[in-house]
Structures are given as structure tokens and as C-alpha cells.
Scaffold this motif. Sequence first.
Motif, PDB file in Angstrom:
ATOM      1  N   GLU A  93      14.599  68.642  30.333  1.00 47.36           N
ATOM      2  CA  GLU A  93      15.179  67.725  29.353  1.00 47.36           C
ATOM      3  C   GLU A  93      16.046  68.497  28.361  1.00 47.36           C
ATOM      4  O   GLU A  93      15.562  69.404  27.675  1.00 47.36           O
ATOM      5  N   PHE A  94      17.355  68.157  28.283  1.00 45.69           N
ATOM      6  CA  PHE A  94      18.310  68.858  27.398  1.00 45.69           C
ATOM      7  C   PHE A  94      18.323  70.363  27.669  1.00 45.69           C
ATOM      8  O   PHE A  94      18.155  71.184  26.767  1.00 45.69           O
ATOM      9  N   GLY A  95      18.471  70.755  28.933  1.00 45.83           N
ATOM     10  CA  GLY A  95      18.440  72.164  29.308  1.00 45.83           C
ATOM     11  C   GLY A  95      17.045  72.548  29.773  1.00 45.83           C
ATOM     12  O   GLY A  95      16.189  71.689  29.931  1.00 45.83           O
ATOM     13  N   ARG A  96      16.822  73.844  29.988  1.00 47.37           N
ATOM     14  CA  ARG A  96      15.486  74.285  30.432  1.00 47.37           C
ATOM     15  C   ARG A  96      14.681  74.801  29.261  1.00 47.37           C
ATOM     16  O   ARG A  96      15.148  75.631  28.494  1.00 47.37           O
ATOM     17  N   HIS A  97      13.456  74.269  29.126  1.00 43.82           N
ATOM     18  CA  HIS A  97      12.609  74.670  27.996  1.00 43.82           C
ATOM     19  C   HIS A  97      11.202  74.968  28.487  1.00 43.82           C
ATOM     20  O   HIS A  97      10.661  74.233  29.311  1.00 43.82           O
ATOM     21  N   GLN A  98      10.626  76.038  27.966  1.00 48.52           N
ATOM     22  CA  GLN A  98       9.279  76.442  28.344  1.00 48.52           C
ATOM     23  C   GLN A  98       8.241  75.521  27.695  1.00 48.52           C
ATOM     24  O   GLN A  98       8.385  75.134  26.535  1.00 48.52           O
ATOM     25  N   GLY A  99       7.192  75.187  28.483  1.00 46.86           N
ATOM     26  CA  GLY A  99       6.078  74.414  27.957  1.00 46.86           C
ATOM     27  C   GLY A  99       4.876  75.306  27.712  1.00 46.86           C
ATOM     28  O   GLY A  99       4.997  76.530  27.620  1.00 46.86           O
ATOM     29  N   LEU A 100       3.704  74.696  27.630  1.00 44.89           N
ATOM     30  CA  LEU A 100       2.477  75.452  27.358  1.00 44.89           C
ATOM     31  C   LEU A 100       2.005  76.250  28.577  1.00 44.89           C
ATOM     32  O   LEU A 100       1.239  77.197  28.445  1.00 44.89           O
ATOM     33  N   GLY A 101       2.420  75.830  29.767  1.00 38.54           N
ATOM     34  CA  GLY A 101       2.078  76.577  30.978  1.00 38.54           C
ATOM     35  C   GLY A 101       0.642  76.410  31.453  1.00 38.54           C
ATOM     36  O   GLY A 101       0.160  77.198  32.251  1.00 38.54           O
ATOM     37  N   ILE A 102      -0.026  75.361  30.983  1.00 38.04           N
ATOM     38  CA  ILE A 102      -1.408  75.112  31.424  1.00 38.04           C
ATOM     39  C   ILE A 102      -1.410  74.534  32.838  1.00 38.04           C
ATOM     40  O   ILE A 102      -2.292  74.828  33.645  1.00 38.04           O
ATOM     41  N   ILE A 103      -0.414  73.712  33.133  1.00 36.58           N
ATOM     42  CA  ILE A 103      -0.235  73.133  34.472  1.00 36.58           C
ATOM     43  C   ILE A 103       1.044  73.726  35.076  1.00 36.58           C
ATOM     44  O   ILE A 103       2.153  73.378  34.628  1.00 36.58           O
ATOM     45  N   PRO A 104       0.947  74.610  36.067  1.00 36.03           N
ATOM     46  CA  PRO A 104       2.171  75.119  36.696  1.00 36.03           C
ATOM     47  C   PRO A 104       2.972  73.970  37.316  1.00 36.03           C
ATOM     48  O   PRO A 104       2.418  73.123  38.009  1.00 36.03           O
ATOM     49  N   GLY A 105       4.266  73.958  37.024  1.00 35.31           N
ATOM     50  CA  GLY A 105       5.127  72.894  37.524  1.00 35.31           C
ATOM     51  C   GLY A 105       6.203  72.580  36.512  1.00 35.31           C
ATOM     52  O   GLY A 105       6.340  73.268  35.494  1.00 35.31           O
ATOM     53  N   LYS A 106       6.996  71.537  36.794  1.00 37.34           N
ATOM     54  CA  LYS A 106       8.100  71.233  35.879  1.00 37.34           C
ATOM     55  C   LYS A 106       8.201  69.741  35.605  1.00 37.34           C
ATOM     56  O   LYS A 106       7.643  68.909  36.336  1.00 37.34           O
TER      57      LYS A 106
END
Length: 209
Positions: A93-106
Amino acid sequence: MSQLVIIDYGMGNLRSAQKGFEKVGFAAKVSADPADIARADKVVLPGVGAFRDCMTNLQEGGFVEPLLAHVAAGKPMLGICVGLQLLFSESEEFGRHQGLGIIPGKVVRFPAGMREGGEELKVPHMGWNSLSFTREAPLFKGIEAGSYVYFVHSYYGVPDDTAVVTAESTYGDVTFCAALRKDNVMATQFHPEKSQQVGLQILQNFGEM
């Protein structure tokens, strides 16, 4: 009495989630203090708006470390709407942004130009839609397959491991993850607090964990 904390990081429909829990007999504290997460037995991560802004607010508010520590300690956590998406590795959403990484995926967007019955479907996907359960989950105890819940979203999570998906829903020709669970972490793409009796049952199930 266990402490249930709803995280106030400026990006969620906090009062209606709090009222939902109160209706089913659980006191829920809305808090903007990361120290409250460290003390909490259960944490709710709500979310509305853009993924990038939500993630920025979580980081700037000092919530990321206590949240990850809560998860690592094996204590229950419930993500709601964008709160589900934030659990993922990244969002487009609005470019690529890192999340918390608890669930691998996008997290990806519904494709433009989807049609149903000759009509073009609007994005966001907004309104009532039914759930199809993919595996047993304590969050859905006492809830029948095909139950309707309330969605408002343009993006949805695609986990690398589909075994974490507990419920799916379909919009146009896209069947997407409507709920997931990985150990003590649970999340719904829909809004339980806006989903009437079914939603209240889900909140009750989480409160009883």
C-alpha cells in the motif's frame, strides 16, 4: 481479573471495540502507554487507515517492542482490520512498507476491474460478507460456517503459509484471508465490533482465552 488492553496508537476505532468487550462482560482498557502492554494479559491491535501510517505510529509510540515481547511470551493477541495486516512482513500500500513480521507474507490490493453479475465491483470491499472456515479456531467457537461479518478494506493479507488461515471470504474472483491464527496470535480482516451478534461472540471467545 485478567487485564485486556486495546492499543491506542491513533489509528483505530477504539471506543466501539471497548464497548463490544464490555457488552460481553470484559473490562477493556484503552491505552496509549506502551508499559500497559507489558503488563497486559491480552492485547487488541485495532487499525483503520493506511498501513504505512499505522506502522509509523506504532514505531513512534514505542509499541513495537512490547507488542513483540507480548507475543513471544505466549499471551493472546487479537488484530482487527489493519491490525491483521500489520502482522505481515510487508504491504504494497503506497509503496513497499515493512510490517511487524509476525506472519511471513505480504499485504496486496484487490485488483481493479473485478466484476460480478455484469457489475464492476467497487474497491474498497465494504459491507457484509460470509465466512468459510478453513480450520478449527477458538475465536470461532459457537459460530456457524456461513455467518456474515462486516468488512471495510481495499487490501488483504497473503500469508506464505496458508495453514495460518482460519477463515476465508470471497469478493469478486478473489478468495482472501478473512481471519488467521498463529499460536497465540489471532486476527480478523473484518470488524467484530461492527458484526452484531456474531462479532460479539468472537470478542467473548477472545476474552475467555
